[in-house]
Design an enzyme around this catalytic site. Structure first.
Site, PDB file in Angstrom:
ATOM      1  N   TYR A  19      -3.618   0.814  -0.370  1.00 35.08           N
ATOM      2  CA  TYR A  19      -5.451   0.200  -0.541  1.00 35.08           C
ATOM      3  C   TYR A  19      -5.647  -1.280  -0.144  1.00 35.08           C
ATOM      4  O   TYR A  19      -5.989  -1.298   0.523  1.00 35.08           O
ATOM      5  CB  TYR A  19      -5.883   0.238  -2.145  1.00 35.08           C
ATOM      6  CG  TYR A  19      -7.529   0.300  -2.199  1.00 35.08           C
ATOM      7  CD1 TYR A  19      -8.461   1.191  -1.802  1.00 35.08           C
ATOM      8  CD2 TYR A  19      -8.138  -0.604  -2.448  1.00 35.08           C
ATOM      9  CE1 TYR A  19      -9.690   1.436  -1.235  1.00 35.08           C
ATOM     10  CE2 TYR A  19      -9.196  -0.271  -2.791  1.00 35.08           C
ATOM     11  CZ  TYR A  19     -10.390   0.448  -2.527  1.00 35.08           C
ATOM     12  OH  TYR A  19     -11.529   0.006  -2.373  1.00 35.08           O
ATOM     13  N   LYS A  43      -7.209  -2.403   3.600  1.00 35.25           N
ATOM     14  CA  LYS A  43      -8.114  -3.022   3.316  1.00 35.25           C
ATOM     15  C   LYS A  43      -9.223  -4.647   3.963  1.00 35.25           C
ATOM     16  O   LYS A  43      -9.535  -5.200   4.389  1.00 35.25           O
ATOM     17  CB  LYS A  43      -9.106  -2.965   1.824  1.00 35.25           C
ATOM     18  CG  LYS A  43      -9.553  -1.693   0.820  1.00 35.25           C
ATOM     19  CD  LYS A  43     -10.355  -1.529   2.130  1.00 35.25           C
ATOM     20  CE  LYS A  43     -11.244  -0.026   1.311  1.00 35.25           C
ATOM     21  NZ  LYS A  43     -12.500   0.129   1.940  1.00 35.25           N
TER      22      LYS A  43
END
Ligand code: NAD
Length: 307
Positions: A166, A170
């Site tokens: 993640y 991001k």
């Protein structure tokens, strides 16, 4: 100036993952200010499995009950981004604002993270945003108008336990935003990234109730609306936003150390100067915004004799 001055009449906004959480608050806010909203959501689980039309349909119904205009779309941003754009074009003729918000989580420690947990998360957040933005880009260019808001995360800016996939995706979105800001500049395409913290199914099992109650997603949407508005001139910026706090994040380079050609370029020379390399002194730090900012380094080093 009344806040109602910031309206979106005749503007079309696509919001991915708008069936719940943050995206739903964006959809309701944009619609309440006159935008025509494409509410995209495949209606899956937090980890991305399953599909349902219900989430997007309920948001569209709520918008319409409030007198707004919206169209539902249930496509997966990774496998059918074309379908999302088609919903905008078929219903509203174009797209002016794109909010890349859809996301999933497949958390695990790095030691236990499978390749698919990594690639699935990167696919939804980073590739999905890339694909849909790429499809909207010609519309933005041709109409000399576009606003893109990409959803990064503090986990991407700082790293977070259990979120190697993640956080990589991001921070990738930050890089994507910074480049699109530069390439879109002459076409009046503004692209910014937000790094929010808010109460949603993503956080409800991670944070204690007394913190969660302060983290309404409605505290994020005003910034997203502002960044999506024609009056916003800023581009390539990153904003951290949570619980009523709004701040900008930027890169900071330490004043650094210049080795002259007659210095020894050895690991030991680095060791000797390492403390100085790490000094962030108010007088010498820089805030680079583009690759050309390296010219300052080249200019300074070129003052030294050639090695
Ligand atoms: P959420 O799970 O409520 O919303 C995400 C939505 O995206 C869901 O409704 C889901 O169905 C949809 N979605 C997932 N994969 C999709 C796909 N392939 N195609 C279409 N739709 C898809 O969570 P949220 O907290 O509202 O998250 C919104 C965004 O904000 C995400 O990008 C998330 O990573 C980011 N974010 C949230 C927080 C937070 O504190 N909640 C923090 C940092 C970043």
């Amino acid at each position: 100036m009344s806040t109602d001055t910031l309206r979106f009449d005749n503007k079309v906004v696509i919001i991915t993952g708008a069936g719940g959480g943050l995206g739903k608050t964006y959809a309701l806010l944009f619609a309440s200010r006159g935008a025509k909203v494409v509410v995209n959501d495949l209606g899956g689980s937090l980890a991305g499995s399953g599909t349902s039309n219900k989430a997007a349909d309920l948001v569209v119904k709520e918008i319409e009950a409030n007198g707004g205009i919206a169209a539902a779309n249930y496509d997966n941003i990774v496998t059918n981004p074309d379908g999302i754009l088609k919903t905008a074009i078929d219903n509203f003729g174009t797209v002016h604002i794109l909010i890349n918000n859809a996301g999933i989580l497949k958390d695990s420690s790095f030691a236990k993270m499978s390749e698919s947990a990594f690639s699935d998360v990167v696919a939804v957040h980073l590739e999905g945003s890339f694909k849909l933005t790429k499809l909207c880009w010609p519309y933005f260019r041709n109409q000399n108008y576009g606003r893109i808001i990409n959803t990064a995360s503090p986990a991407g800016l700082y790293g977070n336990f259990g979120q190697a996939n993640y956080s990589a995706a991001k921070l990738g979105l930050v890089g994507l935003s910074e480049t699109l800001a530069k390439e879109g500049f002459k076409y009046n395409i503004k692209c910014n990234a937000i790094a929010p913290i808010a109460r949603s199914r993503m956080t409800e099992n991670l944070l204690p109730p007394n913190i969660l109650e302060k983290l309404s997603p409605n505290k994020i949407s005003p910034l997203v609306a502002y960044l999506g508005h024609s009056s916003n001139e800023i581009t390539g910026a990153i904003f951290e936003v949570a619980a009523g706090f709004f701040g900008q994040i930027r890169w900071e380079r330490s004043g650094g150390v210049y080795f002259k050609p007659n210095d020894s370029f050895t690991p030991e020379a680095i060791l000797n100067k390492f403390k100085d390399i790490l000094i962030f002194d108010a007088g010498t730090t820089q805030h680079p915004k583009m690759l050309n900012d390296y010219n300052k380094i080249y200019e300074t080093t070129s003052k030294f004799e050639k090695d």
